[in-house]
Design an enzyme around this catalytic site. Structure first.
Site, mmCIF file in Angstrom:
data_model
loop_
_atom_site.group_PDB
_atom_site.id
_atom_site.type_symbol
_atom_site.label_atom_id
_atom_site.label_comp_id
_atom_site.label_asym_id
_atom_site.label_seq_id
_atom_site.Cartn_x
_atom_site.Cartn_y
_atom_site.Cartn_z
ATOM 1 N N GLU A 185 -31.663 36.891 -49.022
ATOM 2 C CA GLU A 185 -32.637 36.904 -47.914
ATOM 3 C C GLU A 185 -34.041 37.173 -48.440
ATOM 4 O O GLU A 185 -34.997 36.496 -48.065
ATOM 5 C CB GLU A 185 -32.235 37.964 -46.898
ATOM 6 C CG GLU A 185 -33.277 38.217 -45.816
ATOM 7 C CD GLU A 185 -33.297 39.666 -45.359
ATOM 8 O OE1 GLU A 185 -34.386 40.286 -45.348
ATOM 9 O OE2 GLU A 185 -32.224 40.184 -45.000
ATOM 10 N N HIS A 186 -34.172 38.145 -49.338
ATOM 11 C CA HIS A 186 -35.484 38.476 -49.901
ATOM 12 C C HIS A 186 -36.018 37.332 -50.767
ATOM 13 O O HIS A 186 -37.212 37.012 -50.727
ATOM 14 C CB HIS A 186 -35.382 39.743 -50.749
ATOM 15 C CG HIS A 186 -35.374 41.003 -49.951
ATOM 16 N ND1 HIS A 186 -36.415 41.905 -49.956
ATOM 17 C CD2 HIS A 186 -34.451 41.518 -49.100
ATOM 18 C CE1 HIS A 186 -36.135 42.925 -49.156
ATOM 19 N NE2 HIS A 186 -34.941 42.707 -48.618
ATOM 20 N N GLU A 195 -37.639 40.922 -58.253
ATOM 21 C CA GLU A 195 -37.186 41.373 -56.940
ATOM 22 C C GLU A 195 -36.066 42.390 -57.046
ATOM 23 O O GLU A 195 -35.983 43.312 -56.241
ATOM 24 C CB GLU A 195 -36.738 40.168 -56.102
ATOM 25 C CG GLU A 195 -36.372 40.508 -54.666
ATOM 26 C CD GLU A 195 -37.533 41.073 -53.853
ATOM 27 O OE1 GLU A 195 -37.268 41.709 -52.826
ATOM 28 O OE2 GLU A 195 -38.705 40.880 -54.255
ATOM 29 N N HIS A 210 -28.015 40.039 -48.901
ATOM 30 C CA HIS A 210 -29.305 40.636 -48.542
ATOM 31 C C HIS A 210 -30.364 40.306 -49.593
ATOM 32 O O HIS A 210 -31.526 40.042 -49.278
ATOM 33 C CB HIS A 210 -29.149 42.145 -48.398
ATOM 34 C CG HIS A 210 -30.379 42.829 -47.931
ATOM 35 N ND1 HIS A 210 -30.688 44.128 -48.253
ATOM 36 C CD2 HIS A 210 -31.408 42.395 -47.156
ATOM 37 C CE1 HIS A 210 -31.845 44.463 -47.703
ATOM 38 N NE2 HIS A 210 -32.294 43.427 -47.041
#
Length: 346
Positions: free
Chosen positions: A67-68, A138, A64
């Site tokens: 993905e970012h 992030e 995940h």
């Protein structure tokens, strides 16, 4: 250059003016092209057959997180967030999601700037940057819990999160595990030329799909009641059954048929009875989390305070309704009605 090309026979309404073509690029990327002469928006979606089940042990959430990170920048477009900015400035939207076995990226945009948008999108899967600075920012930005999972614990084990991120990308993001859909107003031939030009550079490392065989629930996990104190106000009753994934029976769509009936809100329905009794304010039924190996059918009921006090009776009414459906069997007119409403959506 494509190694395979054929017009796909697709069941569609007679009014559908769209044209379809399936092809496989020489790097084994599978592509579905859709030409719609009447559209004022273009779109694309890339599905990668890699999800959270592929997370390395001790780095849960890495799929995940990747993905970012792909949204940040690429070698060809190094300015951070320029992809998302370009999409929104040209009347479009973009997003992505990670499930257990898949990660999906998609966008739509005005037709006059689709080619550049598609080129920017393709760079996700060719040469994303994922700089050390952006990686750390992030980790902090997505969710406070990620800091412990993706920064503190890996560091204590002597792992570098960015190194593991790049390794995960290199090992799993292979063209043979990807499926692309492109939707635009141009002819199929023109779209194909565009796709071949933009996506041929994606590496094919000939990876195999990660599979987790078996069922997550044994007999000890079934017929049990779990009570949890909610953070938000309100009461919710969730009943779940392990089932065969409906993707294996997509033409018959049994889950859609059952969710249509169990989730119906008209007179005589389960929800109508519960609402009349003052026990429920909402009801949802349908297939929940699923993989190719297992799935769950869920009924979720939003309860009133009075409904919370009559939970056993509500469960009893649900099973009586299910028993009624079993005795009645499948009805053709209901199947046709569900099928028609589904086709109208598309």
């Amino acid at each position: 250059m494509a190694v395979g090309k054929d017009d796909v026979e697709i069941v569609k309404p007679r009014t559908d003016k769209r044209h379809y073509r399936r092809l496989v690029l020489s790097n084994s990327l599978q592509v579905l092209l859709i030409s719609d002469p009447d559209t004022d928006k273009c779109a694309a979606s890339m599905n990668v057959t890699v999800g959270s089940f592929s997370d390395p042990v001790g780095l849960e959430g890495l799929a995940h997180f990747l993905e970012h990170m792909l949204f940040y920048a690429s070698e060809k477009y190094p300015l951070e967030d320029s992809y998302s900015k370009y999409i929104t400035e040209h009347g479009g939207s973009t997003n992505a999601f990670t499930s257990s076995e898949h990660t999906n990226y998609y966008f739509d945009v005005n037709t006059d700037c689709f080619e550049e948008a598609l080129d920017r999108f393709a760079q996700f899967f060719i040469k994303p940057l994922m700089s050390a600075d952006a990686t750390m920012r992030e980790i902090k930005a997505v969710d406070s819990g990620n800091w412990d999972t993706l920064a503190v614990r890996p560091k204590d084990r002597g792992q570098d999160t960015r190194h593991e991120l790049l390794k995960f990308y290199d090992e799993n993001y292979s063209a043979n595990l990807m499926h692309l859909v492109v939707y635009t107003k141009e002819s199929l031939d023109k779209i194909q030329t565009l796709v071949e030009d933009k996506f041929q550079e994606i590496r094919n490392t000939d990876r195999s799909c990660y599979q987790l065989p078996g069922q997550p629930c044994t007999s000890e996990h079934l017929q049990i009641l779990v009570r949890a104190v909610p953070i938000k106000q309100g009461h919710k009753l969730r009943i779940a059954w392990p089932i065969t994934p409906s993707i294996h029976h997509y033409k018959e769509a049994p889950c859609r048929y059952l969710s249509h009936l169990i989730g119906h809100e008209g007179e005589g329905s389960l929800f109508y009875v519960l609402k009349t009794l003052g026990w429920a304010t909402g009801l949802f039924a349908g297939e929940g989390d699923w993989t190719l190996e297992f799935s769950f059918f869920e009924v979720v009921i939003e309860l009133t305070d009075a409904g919370h006090e009559h939970m056993q009776e509500i469960v009893g009414l649900l099973f009586k309704y299910i028993n009624l459906l079993q005795q009645s069997g499948a009805c053709k007119w209901i199947f046709d009605e569900v099928h028609s409403s589904y086709m109208c959506i598309y």
